[in-house]
Design a protein around this motif. Structure first.
Motif, PDB file in Angstrom:
ATOM      1  N   ALA A   1      -6.098  -7.791  25.226  1.00  0.00           N
ATOM      2  CA  ALA A   1      -7.062  -9.310  23.866  1.00  0.00           C
ATOM      3  C   ALA A   1      -8.037  -9.841  23.978  1.00  0.00           C
ATOM      4  O   ALA A   1      -8.256 -10.505  22.923  1.00  0.00           O
ATOM      5  N   GLY A   2      -9.469  -8.814  24.672  1.00  0.00           N
ATOM      6  CA  GLY A   2     -10.377  -9.067  24.235  1.00  0.00           C
ATOM      7  C   GLY A   2     -10.723  -8.216  22.360  1.00  0.00           C
ATOM      8  O   GLY A   2     -11.759  -9.225  21.458  1.00  0.00           O
ATOM      9  N   ASP A   3     -10.094  -7.743  22.718  1.00  0.00           N
ATOM     10  CA  ASP A   3     -10.065  -6.546  21.012  1.00  0.00           C
ATOM     11  C   ASP A   3      -9.316  -7.717  19.658  1.00  0.00           C
ATOM     12  O   ASP A   3     -10.057  -7.825  18.703  1.00  0.00           O
ATOM     13  N   ALA A   4      -8.699  -8.013  20.121  1.00  0.00           N
ATOM     14  CA  ALA A   4      -7.113  -8.772  19.338  1.00  0.00           C
ATOM     15  C   ALA A   4      -8.351 -10.130  19.208  1.00  0.00           C
ATOM     16  O   ALA A   4      -8.408 -10.079  17.779  1.00  0.00           O
ATOM     17  N   CYS A   5      -8.998 -10.608  19.819  1.00  0.00           N
ATOM     18  CA  CYS A   5      -9.828 -11.440  19.803  1.00  0.00           C
ATOM     19  C   CYS A   5     -11.088 -11.389  18.388  1.00  0.00           C
ATOM     20  O   CYS A   5     -11.301 -11.976  17.466  1.00  0.00           O
ATOM     21  N   ILE A   6     -11.536 -10.246  19.190  1.00  0.00           N
ATOM     22  CA  ILE A   6     -13.422  -9.751  17.685  1.00  0.00           C
ATOM     23  C   ILE A   6     -12.467  -9.500  16.554  1.00  0.00           C
ATOM     24  O   ILE A   6     -13.517  -9.681  15.719  1.00  0.00           O
ATOM     25  N   ARG A   7     -11.163  -8.563  16.647  1.00  0.00           N
ATOM     26  CA  ARG A   7     -11.252  -8.446  15.618  1.00  0.00           C
ATOM     27  C   ARG A   7     -10.959  -9.385  14.217  1.00  0.00           C
ATOM     28  O   ARG A   7     -10.610  -9.557  13.328  1.00  0.00           O
ATOM     29  N   HIS A   8     -10.568 -10.891  14.853  1.00  0.00           N
ATOM     30  CA  HIS A   8     -10.208 -12.345  14.059  1.00  0.00           C
ATOM     31  C   HIS A   8     -11.584 -12.834  14.115  1.00  0.00           C
ATOM     32  O   HIS A   8     -11.809 -14.360  13.670  1.00  0.00           O
ATOM     33  N   GLY A   9     -12.872 -13.101  14.674  1.00  0.00           N
ATOM     34  CA  GLY A   9     -14.252 -13.458  14.366  1.00  0.00           C
ATOM     35  C   GLY A   9     -13.663 -14.137  15.802  1.00  0.00           C
ATOM     36  O   GLY A   9     -14.892 -15.141  15.639  1.00  0.00           O
ATOM     37  N   ILE A  10     -12.983 -14.261  16.549  1.00  0.00           N
ATOM     38  CA  ILE A  10     -13.441 -15.258  18.112  1.00  0.00           C
ATOM     39  C   ILE A  10     -13.763 -14.218  19.046  1.00  0.00           C
ATOM     40  O   ILE A  10     -13.882 -13.747  19.564  1.00  0.00           O
ATOM     41  N   THR A  11     -15.307 -15.165  19.494  1.00  0.00           N
ATOM     42  CA  THR A  11     -16.488 -14.839  20.217  1.00  0.00           C
ATOM     43  C   THR A  11     -15.781 -15.158  21.966  1.00  0.00           C
ATOM     44  O   THR A  11     -16.760 -14.700  22.705  1.00  0.00           O
ATOM     45  N   SER A  12     -15.477 -16.345  21.985  1.00  0.00           N
ATOM     46  CA  SER A  12     -15.210 -17.509  23.148  1.00  0.00           C
ATOM     47  C   SER A  12     -13.693 -17.669  22.948  1.00  0.00           C
ATOM     48  O   SER A  12     -13.325 -18.224  21.770  1.00  0.00           O
ATOM     49  N   VAL A  13     -13.411 -18.036  24.216  1.00  0.00           N
ATOM     50  CA  VAL A  13     -11.985 -18.615  24.455  1.00  0.00           C
ATOM     51  C   VAL A  13     -11.802 -19.115  25.869  1.00  0.00           C
ATOM     52  O   VAL A  13     -13.187 -18.554  26.223  1.00  0.00           O
ATOM     53  N   HIS A  14     -11.740 -20.231  25.079  1.00  0.00           N
ATOM     54  CA  HIS A  14     -10.831 -21.482  26.562  1.00  0.00           C
ATOM     55  C   HIS A  14      -9.619 -21.446  26.687  1.00  0.00           C
ATOM     56  O   HIS A  14      -8.531 -21.459  26.694  1.00  0.00           O
ATOM     57  N   ASP A  15      -9.753 -20.297  28.100  1.00  0.00           N
ATOM     58  CA  ASP A  15      -8.075 -19.640  28.697  1.00  0.00           C
ATOM     59  C   ASP A  15      -6.934 -21.124  29.374  1.00  0.00           C
ATOM     60  O   ASP A  15      -7.967 -21.425  30.149  1.00  0.00           O
ATOM     61  N   ALA A  16      -6.096 -21.316  28.893  1.00  0.00           N
ATOM     62  CA  ALA A  16      -5.773 -22.758  29.596  1.00  0.00           C
ATOM     63  C   ALA A  16      -4.747 -22.023  30.635  1.00  0.00           C
ATOM     64  O   ALA A  16      -2.897 -22.372  30.475  1.00  0.00           O
ATOM     65  N   GLY A  17      -4.996 -21.904  31.554  1.00  0.00           N
ATOM     66  CA  GLY A  17      -4.123 -21.918  33.307  1.00  0.00           C
ATOM     67  C   GLY A  17      -4.311 -20.751  34.128  1.00  0.00           C
ATOM     68  O   GLY A  17      -3.746 -19.772  33.472  1.00  0.00           O
ATOM     69  N   SER A  18      -5.627 -20.321  34.738  1.00  0.00           N
ATOM     70  CA  SER A  18      -5.860 -19.068  35.541  1.00  0.00           C
ATOM     71  C   SER A  18      -5.161 -19.489  36.910  1.00  0.00           C
ATOM     72  O   SER A  18      -5.839 -20.713  37.091  1.00  0.00           O
ATOM     73  N   SER A  19      -5.062 -18.726  37.778  1.00  0.00           N
ATOM     74  CA  SER A  19      -5.284 -19.086  38.910  1.00  0.00           C
ATOM     75  C   SER A  19      -6.854 -18.682  39.441  1.00  0.00           C
ATOM     76  O   SER A  19      -7.884 -17.583  39.134  1.00  0.00           O
ATOM     77  N   PHE A  20      -6.799 -18.812  40.711  1.00  0.00           N
ATOM     78  CA  PHE A  20      -7.896 -18.917  41.609  1.00  0.00           C
ATOM     79  C   PHE A  20      -8.351 -17.033  41.796  1.00  0.00           C
ATOM     80  O   PHE A  20      -9.646 -16.553  41.529  1.00  0.00           O
TER      81      PHE A  20
END
Length: 573
Positions: free
Chosen positions: A253-272
């Motif tokens: 997921a991180g590699d996919a983001c960086i390839r597209h110029g995304i450096t930050s993500v608001h993750d919409a729903g994770s468990s504790f």
């Protein structure tokens, strides 16, 4: 509350080169200098300049090419001549499912299939390579986007018979493109113990034929019947294997983001528990992009645990946890969005309320008490109204405080509720790519009047003073931000039709929706979201000027270099 003045139109700005801005004297040496660039600062003034210097992961100075030269030391400074390319802040995807994105890169992709028959063939081919009993998983089917309906279907949704006959020895689970429904074949339903007598769970629906036989399609909370059977398989994995699977998904997921110029993500729903894993990785410097997590949990779990999980800027700013995610309805595609009036194409349905409003109110009270941000998934106009009502009730006299509570998606609104976003200071976190992706069925679901008045009403919302942090909802859609940027300013469909173009954003607003506005929506504007002195040097170099290029070129723009905290993270294929 963070909202811009509705009177400011954010027009295209003329090129201006400010005097040198810096936090220090010219005697200090920069780690990185980028010059001969077109720097789009994406601050409130949409300033532009030519060059910048970075020191210790933060922007040290901005100015004209000649002015930045004094920060260069031949032995200590990496100097990059941008050759006129454009620099923007690192982009933020304000609503994505990070682990789901990584997982989607490990399973069958079904989004390009034009018919159910194509999907059956895909699954059958994979089954030949796996031992009997192994689960087969895929994602991305959407019955409203197929060129024809399956031979056996109910309201366009496929009956399991064809898949079960083709793949009898493997449990198959295929997630709908929206993520709000799934398909299961007979083998998977048997493992889940699902049959004609299985009742619909609260907030969910098992689609059945006229004889009461499940056809294999499970909407909203009903999907949990299949997921629990599938999770039993996961529990057979060793702890080390599960951890490695998680790490691999995060890397993908991180590699996919960086390839597209995304450096930050608001993750919409994770468990504790997932949050703990992210913390371990952040403290070990193993997160490739900055993460802001929304915790998905019930009120009892939140009451017991949230006070110990409010983490701000862990791992040099790579992990923040201060938000809660709740979903009160489903998605429009599988008829799960909760509507005030019936669906135009299914007059007996108004969608599904997936979390009881009393539970939502209890969670909202907890968030107010513990100073947590609340982010609620609401797509239908009924869902959005109910959430706004709960926000207004719980916030009460504190409605003018800096709460920054959000509604995730806010896709279909009653016109009378649109002004309430600005009035309540509620942030509509919307994904522009949903507009152009869903448009093929929106009018079918809602009819012309509802679609025109309140479908993806960006312009109307911005004019109330609201900010709109943008994103993709990956893996519901591809993580590519260019699609959402293009949709934001054109609302054009593949056939060239513009879907209610009066609701377009300006070009400047579209850039802010991926930079400064997401930072404000996550309480991070002091560190992120614009190229300004003192802020973190999360930067992207583009081969295209995203502010002035012809709209069609937005989709072709390429992120040529990416820096996070001044460190080059570029992935070269």
């Amino acid at each position: 509350m963070f909202y811009h003045s509705a009177k400011s139109a954010l027009p295209f700005l003329v090129w201006s080169i400010p005097a040198v801005w810096s936090t220090t004297s010219c005697a200090q040496v920069a780690d990185l200098v980028i010059h001969h660039a077109n720097v789009l600062q994406c601050n409130t003034e949409m300033g532009q300049t030519q060059a910048l210097a970075v020191k210790d992961g933060r922007v040290l100075a901005l100015g004209a090419n000649a002015d930045i030269q004094s920060w260069i030391d031949d032995d200590q400074t990496t100097v990059i001549n941008a050759g006129g390319q454009t620099i923007t802040p690192g982009l933020t995807d304000s609503h994505a499912h990070f682990m789901g994105l990584g997982q989607s890169l490990q399973i069958l992709s079904l989004s390009d299939a034009n018919t159910w028959s194509e999907i059956v063939r895909q699954v059958e081919q994979v089954s030949r390579t796996l031992p009997k009993g192994a689960w087969i998983e895929g994602r991305g089917w959407h019955q409203s986007k197929w060129t024809n309906k399956p031979r056996l279907h109910i309201d366009g949704y496929p009956d399991h018979t064809t898949m079960s006959n083709a793949v009898p020895d493997h449990p198959v689970v295929l997630t709908h493109a929206s993520g709000h429904a799934l398909f299961a074949n007979e083998a998977a339903m048997k493992l889940a113990g699902v049959g004609p007598s299985t009742p619909d769970p609260a907030g969910g629906e098992i689609l059945k034929d006229a004889a009461g036989r499940p056809i294999g399609v499970f909407r909203e909370n009903a999907a949990g019947l299949i997921r629990r059977a599938q999770s039993r398989e996961t529990q057979r994995m060793t702890i080390d294997d599960r951890l490695e699977q998680t790490r691999q998904r995060i890397r993908l997921a991180g590699d996919a983001c960086i390839r597209h110029g995304i450096t930050s993500v608001h993750d919409a729903g994770s468990s504790f528990s997932t949050a703990r894993t992210y913390r371990e990785l952040a403290e070990a410097n193993e997160l490739s992009v900055r993460m802001t997590l929304m915790i998905r949990a019930g009120s009892r779990s939140l009451s017991a645990r949230m006070s110990g999980f409010r983490w701000i800027g862990i791992g040099d700013g790579f992990l923040t946890v201060r938000s809660v995610k709740v979903s009160v309805d489903g998605a429009l595609g599988p008829h799960g969005a909760w509507l005030l009036q019936p669906y135009s194409d299914l007059p007996a349905k108004r969608g599904l309320n997936t979390v009881a409003l009393g539970e939502l109110e209890r969670i909202a009270e907890l968030c107010r008490r513990h100073d947590w941000q609340l982010c609620v998934h609401a797509i239908g106009d009924r869902a959005n109204r109910e959430v706004l009502d709960v926000y207004a009730k719980v916030l009460g006299d504190d409605v003018a405080s800096d709460h920054r509570w959000r509604i995730e998606h806010a896709q279909h609104l009653s016109p009378v509720d649109i002004p309430r976003f600005g009035a309540l200071g509620v942030i509509p976190a919307m994904q522009a790519n949903h507009c152009t992706s869903d448009a093929v069925f929106v009018r079918t679901r809602l009819g012309e009047r509802r679609s025109a008045q309140g479908a993806y009403a960006w312009r109307s919302l911005i004019d109330t003073g609201a900010i709109i942090p943008n994103g993709t909802d990956a893996p519901v859609e591809h993580i590519d931000p260019r699609v959402s940027l293009y949709a934001s300013v054109t609302r054009k469909l593949p056939d060239g039709e513009a879907f209610y173009p009066e609701q377009c954003m300006t070009r400047a607003e579209a850039l802010l929706s991926y930079t400064l506005w997401p930072a404000q929506a996550a309480f991070q504007e002091e560190d992120l979201g614009s190229v300004e002195v003192g802020k973190r040097a999360d930067l992207v170099m583009w081969d295209t000027n995203l502010l002035t290029c012809p709209p069609d070129e937005i989709r072709k723009a390429r992120a040529t270099r990416v820096w996070i905290g001044g460190v080059d993270k570029t992935i070269r294929n």
